[in-house]
Design an enzyme around this catalytic site. Sequence first.
Site, mmCIF file in Angstrom:
data_model
loop_
_atom_site.group_PDB
_atom_site.id
_atom_site.type_symbol
_atom_site.label_atom_id
_atom_site.label_comp_id
_atom_site.label_asym_id
_atom_site.label_seq_id
_atom_site.Cartn_x
_atom_site.Cartn_y
_atom_site.Cartn_z
ATOM 1 N N GLY A 131 -9.302 10.088 -7.164
ATOM 2 C CA GLY A 131 -6.994 10.044 -6.950
ATOM 3 C C GLY A 131 -6.658 9.303 -7.587
ATOM 4 N N GLN A 132 -5.170 9.186 -7.536
ATOM 5 C CA GLN A 132 -5.261 7.638 -8.000
ATOM 6 C C GLN A 132 -5.112 6.691 -7.563
ATOM 7 O OE1 GLN A 132 -0.397 8.947 -8.346
ATOM 8 N NE2 GLN A 132 -0.649 10.021 -6.329
ATOM 9 N N THR A 187 -0.318 7.441 5.969
ATOM 10 C CA THR A 187 0.942 7.998 5.188
ATOM 11 C C THR A 187 2.126 8.368 5.789
ATOM 12 O OG1 THR A 187 1.453 9.780 3.948
ATOM 13 C CG2 THR A 187 0.673 10.157 5.610
ATOM 14 N N TYR A 238 0.036 18.653 6.976
ATOM 15 C CA TYR A 238 -0.111 17.363 6.991
ATOM 16 C C TYR A 238 0.239 15.709 7.358
ATOM 17 C CZ TYR A 238 0.177 13.577 3.034
ATOM 18 O OH TYR A 238 -0.605 11.934 3.151
ATOM 19 N N LYS A 248 -3.188 13.886 9.497
ATOM 20 C CA LYS A 248 -3.392 12.546 9.348
ATOM 21 C C LYS A 248 -2.843 11.712 10.353
ATOM 22 C CE LYS A 248 -3.577 10.886 5.291
ATOM 23 N NZ LYS A 248 -4.640 9.943 4.593
ATOM 24 N N TRP A 297 5.343 8.084 -1.213
ATOM 25 C CA TRP A 297 5.889 8.031 -2.408
ATOM 26 C C TRP A 297 4.790 7.487 -3.452
ATOM 27 C CZ3 TRP A 297 12.255 8.224 -2.762
ATOM 28 C CH2 TRP A 297 12.052 8.448 -1.796
#
Length: 281
Positions: A11-12, A103, A127, A131, A152
């Site tokens: 992932g990022q 998040t 979502y 979380k 973001w």
Amino acid sequence: MKKILVTGASGQLGSELFVLSTSYPEFEWIFADRTKVTLDDLELLKNQLNKIKPDIIFNCGAYTAVDKAETEKELAFTINHLSVELIAKYTFENNIKLIHISTDYVFDGSSSSALNEEAKTKPINVYGESKLAGELSCLKENPNSIIIRTSWVYSKFGNNFVKTMQRLMQERDEINVVNDQIGSPTYAADLAKAMIDVLRSSNWVPGIYNYSNEGEISWYEFALSIKEFGGYNCKIGGIKSSSYPTPAKRPNFSLLDKKKIKETYKLQIPDYKKSLKNMFI
């Protein structure tokens, strides 16, 4: 040598940690994608953790398909809640340091001022619910863990808003972007560095922390900055969220107050424009 296990390695955030890892040879880094650490199969996950035997876990893996989660609730909760519960329990029983990523979607977006770690949580989509359930289990099963809420997230790796805008601005003459959702972007490279700084600090203070880049903007304003640094000619219009309905609701306001992490860990957090420019270099 301490062994760091990074879940969600492809992932990022995992990808940015991989880039940084060579600068921290004092650690043995294990980057685990879903083939090495399986967050949707709890029995297998337990066996994998016992086999790897990490000293530290950076739990970056998550189910992040916000709209899809509305119809894949069980899978979202397995990955974002039950696997976190298992990892937290494992880390507590084995005295392992855990940094878990969460998040801004744990909030409902009704605030008008920056949200600190004590702000009331009230997710408005599956979502966010999954979380938040993960956060609560994490703190319950391992009170020594650190949770970092972010918002973001973008990077030169993976799929994200910046890369989507870059593509659209090259393909089209004109695009519309929502202008009534307010927050601040997070460059994954900055968050990755912050996680390492927290870990290497002599001051391990468990609990929830907020992290995003500095600035208070809308997605529309973010798009304008992407246009500026990319040198694109595309015309950008601002529209209301109601004009762009999605299966999952998004919080209208999720600006995070970063005072706690800055004071506790003496972090310097860059302005969002500075970080965005760095990604373009």
